[in-house]
Design a protein around this motif. Structure first.
Motif, PDB file in Angstrom:
ATOM      1  N   SER A 112      14.116  10.062 -16.258  1.00 53.90           N
ATOM      2  CA  SER A 112      12.843  10.544 -15.698  1.00 53.90           C
ATOM      3  C   SER A 112      12.651   9.970 -14.301  1.00 53.90           C
ATOM      4  CB  SER A 112      11.698  10.059 -16.594  1.00 53.90           C
ATOM      5  OG  SER A 112      10.480  10.156 -15.886  1.00 53.90           O
ATOM      6  N   CYS A 114      10.102   8.673 -13.218  1.00 56.74           N
ATOM      7  CA  CYS A 114       9.172   7.528 -13.185  1.00 56.74           C
ATOM      8  C   CYS A 114       9.909   6.193 -13.248  1.00 56.74           C
ATOM      9  CB  CYS A 114       8.163   7.630 -14.314  1.00 56.74           C
ATOM     10  SG  CYS A 114       8.915   7.378 -15.906  1.00 56.74           S
ATOM     11  N   ASN A 137       3.066   3.864 -16.466  1.00 53.56           N
ATOM     12  CA  ASN A 137       4.149   4.223 -17.406  1.00 53.56           C
ATOM     13  C   ASN A 137       5.330   3.267 -17.317  1.00 53.56           C
ATOM     14  OD1 ASN A 137       5.486   5.226 -15.062  1.00 53.56           O
ATOM     15  ND2 ASN A 137       4.497   7.206 -15.374  1.00 53.56           N
ATOM     16  N   TYR A 140       7.550   2.984 -20.636  1.00 54.64           N
ATOM     17  CA  TYR A 140       8.412   4.171 -20.770  1.00 54.64           C
ATOM     18  C   TYR A 140       9.546   4.088 -19.748  1.00 54.64           C
ATOM     19  CZ  TYR A 140       9.762   9.126 -20.517  1.00 54.64           C
ATOM     20  OH  TYR A 140      10.462  10.326 -20.506  1.00 54.64           O
ATOM     21  N   ASN A 168      12.203  15.322 -12.131  1.00 55.97           N
ATOM     22  CA  ASN A 168      10.820  14.994 -11.781  1.00 55.97           C
ATOM     23  C   ASN A 168       9.895  15.655 -12.811  1.00 55.97           C
ATOM     24  OD1 ASN A 168       8.901  13.628 -10.308  1.00 55.97           O
ATOM     25  ND2 ASN A 168       9.818  14.227  -8.366  1.00 55.97           N
ATOM     26  N   ASN A 169       8.567  15.728 -12.494  1.00 56.27           N
ATOM     27  CA  ASN A 169       7.614  16.220 -13.486  1.00 56.27           C
ATOM     28  C   ASN A 169       7.958  17.613 -13.982  1.00 56.27           C
ATOM     29  OD1 ASN A 169       6.329  14.004 -12.041  1.00 56.27           O
ATOM     30  ND2 ASN A 169       4.519  14.546 -13.263  1.00 56.27           N
ATOM     31  N   ALA A 182      -0.906  15.037 -23.226  1.00 58.66           N
ATOM     32  CA  ALA A 182       0.083  15.850 -22.495  1.00 58.66           C
ATOM     33  C   ALA A 182       0.127  15.538 -21.000  1.00 58.66           C
ATOM     34  CB  ALA A 182      -0.269  17.317 -22.692  1.00 58.66           C
ATOM     35  N   VAL A 184       0.155  16.830 -16.850  1.00 56.36           N
ATOM     36  CA  VAL A 184      -0.949  17.493 -16.138  1.00 56.36           C
ATOM     37  C   VAL A 184      -0.932  19.019 -16.224  1.00 56.36           C
ATOM     38  CG1 VAL A 184       0.283  17.319 -13.890  1.00 56.36           C
ATOM     39  CG2 VAL A 184      -2.198  17.619 -13.933  1.00 56.36           C
ATOM     40  N   ILE A 205     -11.260  17.465 -14.074  1.00 53.57           N
ATOM     41  CA  ILE A 205      -9.875  17.152 -13.684  1.00 53.57           C
ATOM     42  C   ILE A 205      -9.803  15.639 -13.541  1.00 53.57           C
ATOM     43  CG2 ILE A 205      -8.070  17.666 -11.981  1.00 53.57           C
ATOM     44  CD1 ILE A 205      -9.316  20.194 -13.277  1.00 53.57           C
ATOM     45  N   TRP A 206      -8.738  15.013 -14.020  1.00 55.60           N
ATOM     46  CA  TRP A 206      -8.678  13.552 -13.980  1.00 55.60           C
ATOM     47  C   TRP A 206      -8.330  13.054 -12.575  1.00 55.60           C
ATOM     48  CZ3 TRP A 206      -4.999  12.507 -18.746  1.00 55.60           C
ATOM     49  CH2 TRP A 206      -5.659  12.919 -19.912  1.00 55.60           C
ATOM     50  N   PRO A 272      -7.055   7.502 -14.378  1.00 60.22           N
ATOM     51  CA  PRO A 272      -6.043   6.977 -13.432  1.00 60.22           C
ATOM     52  C   PRO A 272      -5.354   8.084 -12.629  1.00 60.22           C
ATOM     53  CG  PRO A 272      -5.175   6.968 -15.669  1.00 60.22           C
ATOM     54  CD  PRO A 272      -6.598   7.419 -15.774  1.00 60.22           C
TER      55      PRO A 272
END
Ligand code: GFB
Length: 312
Positions: A112, A114, A137, A140, A168-169, A182, A184, A205-206, A272
């Motif tokens: 990943s 991250c 993260n 992870y 990536n994402n 989940a 984004v 939206i966060w 966050p």
């Protein structure tokens, strides 16, 4: 470019075949008539080494795509770090150890983006371990870094060819659309679709919306995984990024438009943001001849159509 390995005629085990990446990989491999092995989680718990030993010895795959893992978005990672580090370490250790024990020569390990230190520049593979990890993260990421190092170490010491891939994402059909655990894109598609159906005045939206993310549609990753398995002859990790990044705020408004939700977006900064940028230098994989084919807006529309057809 010459193939260093051919999937044709080989027994290919895809662990985690029911998830978003695993199911897309199976679909592609079966469409080109490759010989795919799968096993349901209820029949094989990857956290139990002896069971993994028994299954690999009995089924003797030639190559393994280790896609199974405990994955989740920023909130799930922040709230359940112990689950992320223990389950991912258990599964990957068991699969990599059993693969070697029973003579599996090729293994592709899904990492990943991250894993990399926080950076505002395009991130190259050699920057791994050169800086501080994103706190949300960390657990992870460290599990994934351990898996990456295991692949390098087994390849170096025993001459097998175990490679790790850093996407990536990711987003796409069959992602996790259930709840706040989940990532984004699936979360915003679900929340904005619900807000539209219920005709809600606003949708939360966060975060600040300021972070940027580089999103990769799952079918693009699948093409990269297959290309890497047949053409990438190195034990060093390899990045896979689409090259297309977007601010979360602009993503939210793009999804609002695609979903046709007419309410207001509220950005709740009590959640966050995570890293402000996570953009990969993907020149290694583009030099192999791969490039992302599915643009974000097209991928979002395909994912939303899948979600509408498959959500209860
Ligand atoms: O996708 P995401 O959960 O994970 O969040 P990361 C990305 C950004 O979207 C963050 C914002 O800035 C979130 O604050 N965001 C806005 C939301 N609204 C929402 C929402 O409703 N749900 C979610 N989930 N986010 C991931 C790791 O980090 O990066 C994965 O969690 C993986 O394990 C992946 O490593 C590559 O992008 O922050």
């Amino acid at each position: 470019m010459n193939k260093i390995y051919s999937l044709k005629g080989k027994k290919i085990w895809v662990s985690g075949h029911t998830g978003m990446v695993g199911s897309a990989l199976i679909k592609k491999l079966e469409s080109i008539k490759y010989d795919v092995l799968t096993i349901e989680r209820k029949k094989l718990d990857l956290r139990i080494q002896s069971d993994v030993d028994f299954w690999i010895n009995k089924n003797s795959p030639d190559i393994i795509f280790h896609i199974a893992g405990k994955v989740g978005g920023i909130l799930e990672n922040s709230n359940k770090p112990a689950d992320f580090i223990s389950e991912n370490l258990q599964m990957q250790n068991n699969v990599i150890n059993s693969a070697f024990k029973f003579g599996v020569k090729r293994l592709i390990f899904l990492g990943s983006a991250c894993i990399y230190p926080i950076s505002n520049k395009p991130i190259k593979e050699h920057e791994l371990l050169l800086g501080e990890l994103e706190p949300t993260n960390r657990s992870y990421s460290i599990a994934k870094i351990a898996g990456i190092e295991m692949c390098r170490a087994f390849s170096k010491q025993f001459g097998v060819n175990y490679t790790s891939v850093q996407p990536n994402n990711l987003y796409g059909p069959n992602d996790n659309f259930t709840d706040d655990s989940a990532h984004v894109i699936s979360s915003l598609l679900r929340k904005l679709h619900f807000a539209k159906i219920k005709n809600l005045e606003n949708c939360t939206i966060w975060g600040t919306g300021k972070p940027k993310r580089e999103f990769l549609f799952v079918d693009d990753l699948v093409d990269a995984l297959i290309m890497i398995s047949e053409y990438y002859d190195s034990i060093e990790p390899i990045n896979v990024g689409s090259g297309e990044e977007i601010r979360i705020k602009d993503l939210a408004y793009l999804i609002k438009e695609i979903v046709k939700y007419n309410g207001k977006l509220i950005f709740d900064e009590s959640y966050p943001d995570g890293v402000m940028r996570k953009f990969l230098d993907s020149s290694k994989i583009t030099n192999l001849g791969w490039k992302s084919r599915i643009k974000l807006e097209q991928g979002l529309k395909r994912t939303y159509n899948w979600y509408k057809k498959n959500s209860s």
